[in-house]
Write a protein that holds these residues in place. Structure first.
Motif, short mmCIF file in Angstrom:
data_model
loop_
_atom_site.label_atom_id
_atom_site.label_comp_id
_atom_site.label_asym_id
_atom_site.label_seq_id
_atom_site.Cartn_x
_atom_site.Cartn_y
_atom_site.Cartn_z
N LEU A 7 0.83 -1.20 0.00
CA LEU A 7 0.00 0.00 0.00
C LEU A 7 0.87 1.26 0.00
CD1 LEU A 7 -2.85 -0.97 2.50
CD2 LEU A 7 -3.03 -0.62 0.04
N ARG A 8 1.93 1.24 0.78
CA ARG A 8 2.84 2.37 0.85
C ARG A 8 3.50 2.61 -0.51
NH1 ARG A 8 7.76 2.45 1.89
NH2 ARG A 8 8.92 4.13 2.80
N LYS A 9 3.91 1.53 -1.14
CA LYS A 9 4.54 1.61 -2.46
C LYS A 9 3.56 2.18 -3.49
CE LYS A 9 7.20 -1.42 -5.50
NZ LYS A 9 7.64 -2.79 -5.71
N LEU A 10 2.30 1.75 -3.43
CA LEU A 10 1.26 2.25 -4.32
C LEU A 10 1.05 3.76 -4.11
CD1 LEU A 10 -0.99 1.72 -6.42
CD2 LEU A 10 -2.50 1.24 -4.49
N GLU A 11 1.01 4.18 -2.86
CA GLU A 11 0.81 5.60 -2.55
C GLU A 11 1.97 6.45 -3.09
OE1 GLU A 11 -1.74 7.44 -1.29
OE2 GLU A 11 -2.85 5.58 -1.49
N VAL A 12 3.19 5.97 -2.92
CA VAL A 12 4.36 6.69 -3.43
C VAL A 12 4.29 6.80 -4.95
CG1 VAL A 12 6.88 6.58 -3.70
CG2 VAL A 12 5.84 6.14 -1.47
N MET A 13 3.92 5.70 -5.61
CA MET A 13 3.81 5.71 -7.06
C MET A 13 2.73 6.69 -7.51
SD MET A 13 2.32 3.23 -9.95
CE MET A 13 0.90 3.17 -8.98
N LYS A 14 1.57 6.67 -6.82
CA LYS A 14 0.48 7.59 -7.18
C LYS A 14 0.95 9.04 -7.06
CE LYS A 14 -3.07 6.65 -4.63
NZ LYS A 14 -4.37 6.43 -4.01
N LYS A 15 1.59 9.37 -5.95
CA LYS A 15 2.05 10.76 -5.73
C LYS A 15 3.06 11.18 -6.79
CE LYS A 15 1.16 10.65 -0.86
NZ LYS A 15 0.72 11.59 0.03
N THR A 16 3.95 10.28 -7.16
CA THR A 16 4.96 10.58 -8.18
C THR A 16 4.30 10.87 -9.52
OG1 THR A 16 6.55 9.15 -7.05
CG2 THR A 16 7.01 9.70 -9.34
N VAL A 17 3.36 10.03 -9.91
CA VAL A 17 2.67 10.22 -11.19
C VAL A 17 1.86 11.51 -11.16
CG1 VAL A 17 0.87 9.29 -12.70
CG2 VAL A 17 2.64 7.78 -11.80
N ILE A 18 1.15 11.76 -10.07
CA ILE A 18 0.32 12.96 -9.95
C ILE A 18 1.17 14.22 -10.11
CG2 ILE A 18 -1.12 14.30 -8.35
CD1 ILE A 18 -2.53 11.82 -9.62
N ARG A 19 2.34 14.23 -9.48
CA ARG A 19 3.23 15.40 -9.61
C ARG A 19 3.72 15.58 -11.03
NH1 ARG A 19 6.40 13.43 -5.19
NH2 ARG A 19 5.22 13.81 -3.33
N LYS A 20 3.87 14.49 -11.76
CA LYS A 20 4.35 14.57 -13.15
C LYS A 20 3.29 15.10 -14.10
CE LYS A 20 7.63 10.73 -13.30
NZ LYS A 20 7.88 9.41 -13.88
N ILE A 21 2.02 14.78 -13.85
CA ILE A 21 1.00 15.04 -14.86
C ILE A 21 0.06 16.19 -14.53
CG2 ILE A 21 1.05 12.68 -15.73
CD1 ILE A 21 -1.54 12.14 -14.20
N LEU A 22 0.03 16.67 -13.29
CA LEU A 22 -0.89 17.75 -12.93
C LEU A 22 -0.15 19.07 -12.73
CD1 LEU A 22 -3.31 16.13 -10.32
CD2 LEU A 22 -3.63 16.38 -12.76
#
Length: 83
Positions: A7-22
């Protein structure tokens, strides 16, 4: 790997992608949505990550575009069967 680490790994991945695309404004809007409706914010994040991983996002998403995507997601949720 245990469930917490996944779950922690998923959250980190989500935050990384969100910062890249928004854009900055879109990130702020997502934060406000998270305060009011965390389940909608999570659904929106997962949808954006899926689009990104599928190669369907090739530019930064602005606040206006995020509102449009949110409208699409909200429209799908409006049906309820009441008895």
């Amino acid at each position: 790997m245990n469930e917490y680490e996944e779950l922690r790994k998923l959250e980190v991945m989500k935050k990384t992608v969100i910062r890249k695309i928004l854009t900055k404004d879109a990130i702020e809007r997502l934060g406000r949505i998270r305060v009011v409706k965390p389940e909608v914010a999570n659904q929106l994040e997962m949808y954006l990550v899926q689009l990104y991983e599928g190669g369907k996002i090739n530019k930064m998403i602005s606040d206006e575009e995020l509102k449009s995507i949110l409208g699409q997601i909200s429209a799908k949720q409006k049906f309820r069967i009441l008895r």
